[in-house]
Write an enzyme that holds these catalytic residues in place. Structure first.
Site, short mmCIF file in Angstrom:
data_model
loop_
_atom_site.label_atom_id
_atom_site.label_comp_id
_atom_site.label_asym_id
_atom_site.label_seq_id
_atom_site.Cartn_x
_atom_site.Cartn_y
_atom_site.Cartn_z
CG HIS A 1 12.96 -6.00 2.44
ND1 HIS A 1 13.28 -5.67 1.14
CD2 HIS A 1 14.12 -6.37 3.03
CE1 HIS A 1 14.58 -5.86 0.94
NE2 HIS A 1 15.11 -6.26 2.07
CG ASP B 1 -0.24 -0.30 2.50
OD1 ASP B 1 0.99 -0.48 2.48
OD2 ASP B 1 -0.90 -0.35 3.55
CB CYS C 1 10.62 -3.82 -0.34
SG CYS C 1 9.01 -4.34 -0.99
CG ASP D 1 -1.53 2.08 21.26
OD1 ASP D 1 -0.88 1.26 21.94
OD2 ASP D 1 -1.48 2.13 20.02
N GLY E 1 -3.13 -9.47 12.85
CA GLY E 1 -3.08 -8.42 11.83
C GLY E 1 -1.67 -7.96 11.53
CG PHE F 1 0.08 -8.50 19.16
CD1 PHE F 1 0.69 -8.85 20.34
CD2 PHE F 1 0.87 -8.18 18.07
CE1 PHE F 1 2.08 -8.90 20.45
CE2 PHE F 1 2.25 -8.21 18.17
CZ PHE F 1 2.86 -8.58 19.36
CG ASN G 1 -4.73 -5.10 -3.15
OD1 ASN G 1 -3.58 -4.81 -2.81
ND2 ASN G 1 -5.50 -5.86 -2.42
CD GLU H 1 4.35 -13.67 8.06
OE1 GLU H 1 4.83 -14.50 8.83
OE2 GLU H 1 3.59 -13.97 7.13
CE LYS I 1 5.82 -6.33 0.57
NZ LYS I 1 6.88 -6.20 1.58
#
Lengths: 56, 739
Positions: free
Chosen positions: B180, B20, B50, B224, B602, B600, B117, B605, B52
């Site tokens: 990355h 994104d 990166c 937070d 979401g 946790f 996307n 990687e 990707k």
């Protein structure tokens, strides 16, 4: 204080204008100077082997 | 204007959409195919790449790319198809959608998409939906950045972008930009650090950023908001705030001070598990820096006190005088050279009656029309146009409410589901409910580049294009001012096409042709660039990027785009909607003897973006299997060693994965990677293993787990337990077992 603000703001606008000159596809004289300035301040970025993939 | 010819020019610039961030890279083509994607030749941009991005040719030329429209021939989810022509597919889709709308009303159509996307939609999805009469648009940005944009608007009318490169102090709430992942942000942080900036990291883990931070606060996951109160306590009581700014440009300071006094440092230390003196030291570092920023973070987006925590970060920016200054958090506004998607979406067209039907807006209105339209006249006053759909996140239905309506037909039936560039089944909480909802549809249409578990549930699957196959200008959805050219390098394969084309062609079949006059993407780009006086061809021949020179402290002339015209420390919008107008901290669900760990989920990687790319060998080789992170003490207690297979169980579901034992983990916490499924199991396991390791099965979306104002689930710290497996799970490939 206001002068300091003005100076800081003006610096950022100038840097953006220089950056925009380096984003030109057919650079003129001033654009090429901007690119030279950028290269001298950042330097060349060496190739990073982590970015390579084997052919498959 | 005719569609542009592809070029084999080695200086073709394309905006990567594999994640994104949108780095501009260079495409090299050979014989009409993308040969490779390489780093930029401008030294200022050359590090923004990166592995990707450099894998793009492996993705775009992948043998499993969808290239022809598919029509379901088996039972839903059976993954049996026949190839049909694009024209036939679009004709049938339009016919079947008309039937659903005739029977159940226009609101029975829902759309789920990920603009990151699809990129070239140009808000034609919203334009179509508004013409049809449905408000039920959902997106992954409801959990990530889009929701933050909507909540930021309530405090000061816009969603700022952090000027990291010029900052003297950078605060990372759990965010971990690395080489990355979020690469340009990583580079900006490094540049700022080289110029002397301090970095404060607040993260349960000793993350990559925490390792090199000036201060690391290892707070308990999901706290937070409490931490922000601790900072405010120090900043207010030690009078470190910008008194002139507070006096002139804020409302609700006295009430905020009273609320802050409910959170003395000792209480905050107890909630967060961080030493009070360290909290105070970090607050002082932030507040006294010459300039400081709190960049957006996906972590604060996904907590039970998310709305309050996001607002508290906004309040910290304001109280310290760090908004709209160099090195602070800067308001972009609409780009003067480019018509925003906010306008193209035609939100005025949808009637008040239909907007009121937006699913979830009754209970959780923060990012729905109901709350956001309370800001419209103020947005128009300051920014010149009433609808500011920043990061596509400000006029959305609630995903959980939408899938519930799909499954239960309450409060009304949703019977047609369109999903574009979005593996919805694995992308929202409560995956079991999503499946139930999808199985109860009369029509599902997917638009994808690969077959996904979500697409397997569709009636029609249309093949999508990729970024090297289309022209575009990326504008960051008004988060940050700048236009980046993306040039078509090659032709899309067979009948693959853009989401722009899809909505255009569907609109023409549904009787909305007059609202969709643009025939091609280039027509649309010419239209959007019209304020600049240039066509796409002219613009892209002259520049590969253009950044609007910044203007700071614009509020001095315009005020803020809020009802009071000021920074609303006490939110009039939230108050009017019946919520607490002041921020607060709410404790998440507690761990117990049965479920002793804070889970946790979401977590992204490096090798993948969300649920994508598991079928791309060069990326999968870097991350062959899903891995949970545990602290050594927790692992020892459980009798687990590195690479053991385990089940992680919650009250909602369970995932199977390997364990990596890491000293960097906080004790009592388990970190779960996002979006795992197994393309290689297609045809062997149900929906290609979509229910084996996907973190979306773990996350509950019952009311006690939801943020009140947005209805966002608590992804960051819900109870779970680990069960060691004696045998690896059946059906896994050798690569998964070995890797």
């Amino acid at each position: 204080m206001r002068f300091k603000e003005w100076l800081g703001d003006a610096k950022q606008r100038l840097m953006t204008n220089i950056a925009n000159r380096t984003f030109k596809k057919n650079p003129g004289l001033l654009d090429r100077l901007a690119i030279r300035f950028l290269r001298s301040s950042i330097g060349e970025v060496p190739h990073d082997p982590e970015l390579d993939h084997p052919e498959n | 204007m005719a569609s542009a010819k592809p070029t084999d020019n080695k200086n073709t610039y394309s905006v990567c959409t594999i994640c994104d961030i949108g780095c501009q890279l260079r495409a090299e083509t050979e014989d009409g195919k993308l040969k490779r994607m390489i780093a930029h030749d401008n030294p200022a941009l050359a590090r923004n790449v990166c592995y990707k991005g450099t894998a793009a040719a492996h993705i775009h030329n992948h043998v499993d790319r969808l290239t022809r429209p598919l029509k379901r021939v088996g039972e839903r989810g059976e993954d049996k198809w026949e190839e049909i022509s694009y024209e036939q597919a679009m004709d049938e889709i339009a016919e079947r959608l008309k039937k659903v709308v005739d029977q159940y009303g226009p609101e029975s159509m829902a759309v789920s998409t990920s603009g990151w996307n699809t990129q070239t939609t140009h808000s034609m999805d919203r334009r179509f939906m508004n013409a049809l009469g449905t408000p039920n648009y959902i997106s992954g940005v409801s959990l990530c950045a889009g929701n933050t944009a909507a909540v930021n608007k309530m405090t000061y009318g816009w969603f700022p972008f952090a000027d990291i490169s010029n900052s003297q102090c950078i605060v990372l709430f759990g965010h971990n930009p690395r080489k990355h992942s979020w690469t340009p942000i990583f580079n900006m942080i490094n540049a700022a650090r080289a110029n002397g900036a301090k970095v404060i990291v607040l993260d349960p883990r000793v993350s990559d950023q925490a390792e090199v931070a000036d201060l690391h606060l290892s707070l308990r996951s999901g706290t937070d908001a409490a931490m922000c109160f601790g900072w405010l306590n120090v900043i207010i009581n030690e009078k470190l705030y910008d008194k002139d700014f507070v006096a002139e440009y804020t409302v609700g300071f006295d009430e905020l001070c009273e609320r802050v006094n409910d959170y003395p440092l000792e209480r905050v230390a107890e909630i967060t598990g961080v030493d009070a003196e360290l909290i105070a030291e970090s607050a002082r570092m932030y507040a006294t820096a010459e300039s400081a920023c709190i960049p957006w973070t996906p972590i604060t987006d996904m907590q039970i006190s998310s709305t309050s925590a996001i607002r508290l970060q906004s309040i910290l920016r304001a109280l310290t005088g760090n908004i709209d200054i160099p090195g602070g958090d800067v308001f972009g506004g609409f780009d003067p050279n480019y018509i925003p998607e906010s306008k193209l979406g035609n939100h005025e067209m949808l009637s008040a009656e239909q907007k009121a039907k937006q699913l979830g807006s009754d209970a959780h209105p923060a990012y729905t029309y109901r709350a956001q339209e309370m800001l419209s006249e103020h947005t128009e006053r300051v920014y010149g146009y009433a609808y500011a759909d920043i990061v596509m996140g400000c006029y959305m239905a609630n995903p959980s409410a939408t899938f519930r309506a799909m499954a239960t037909e309450k409060p009304y039936p949703v019977k047609a589901f369109f999903v574009l560039g979005n593996n919805a089944l694995l992308s929202y909480p409560n995956q079991h409910q999503i499946l139930k909802g999808m199985m109860n549809q009369d029509l599902i249409v997917a638009h994808e580049i690969f077959m996904t578990p979500t697409a397997m549930l569709a009636d029609y699957v249309l093949p999508g294009d990729v970024f090297s196959e289309r022209n575009h200008i990326a504008d960051n959805w008004n988060w940050k001012l700048g236009l980046t050219v993306s040039q078509k390098a090659v032709e899309p394969p067979a009948e693959a096409s853009s989401t722009f084309q899809f909505w255009h062609d569907l609109a023409h079949r549904m009787g909305f042709a007059d609202l969709f006059p643009w025939q091609t993407i280039e027509d649309m780009l010419d239209h959007r660039l019209s304020p600049s006086g240039k066509t796409f061809e002219q613009f892209s021949n002259e520049n590969y990027m253009y950044i609007q020179p910044p203007e700071y402290r614009k509020y001095r002339q315009t005020g803020f785009a809020t009802p009071s015209g000021k920074v609303e420390l006490k939110s009039s919008v939230l108050g009017e909607l019946g919520f607490d107008p002041l921020p607060y901290y709410r404790e998440g669900p507690a761990v117990s003897e049965d479920y002793p760990y804070y889970v946790f989920t979401g977590v992204r990687e490096d090798a993948f973006f969300q649920t994508g790319q598991r079928q791309v060998k060069v990326l999968r080789d870097r991350m062959p299997s899903p891995k949970l992170f545990m602290h050594p003490v927790d692992a020892e207690r459980q009798g687990i060693i590195d690479h053991d297979w385990v089940k992680l169980q919650t009250e909602t579901g369970e995932v199977t994965a390997k364990v990596l034992i890491q000293d960097s983990m906080k004790q009592g916490h388990i970190r779960v990677p996002h979006g795992w499924w197994y393309p290689e199991m297609r045809g062997e396991a149900k929906l290609a293993g979509a229910f084996i390791s996907s973190d979306a099965v773990l996350c509950p979306d019952a009311p006690e787990y939801l943020d009140y104002e947005q209805g966002i689930p608590h992804f960051k710290g819900f109870p779970g337990r680990i069960v060691k497996l004696n045998e690896p799970p059946a059906g896994m490939s050798e690569q998964v077992l070995a890797g």
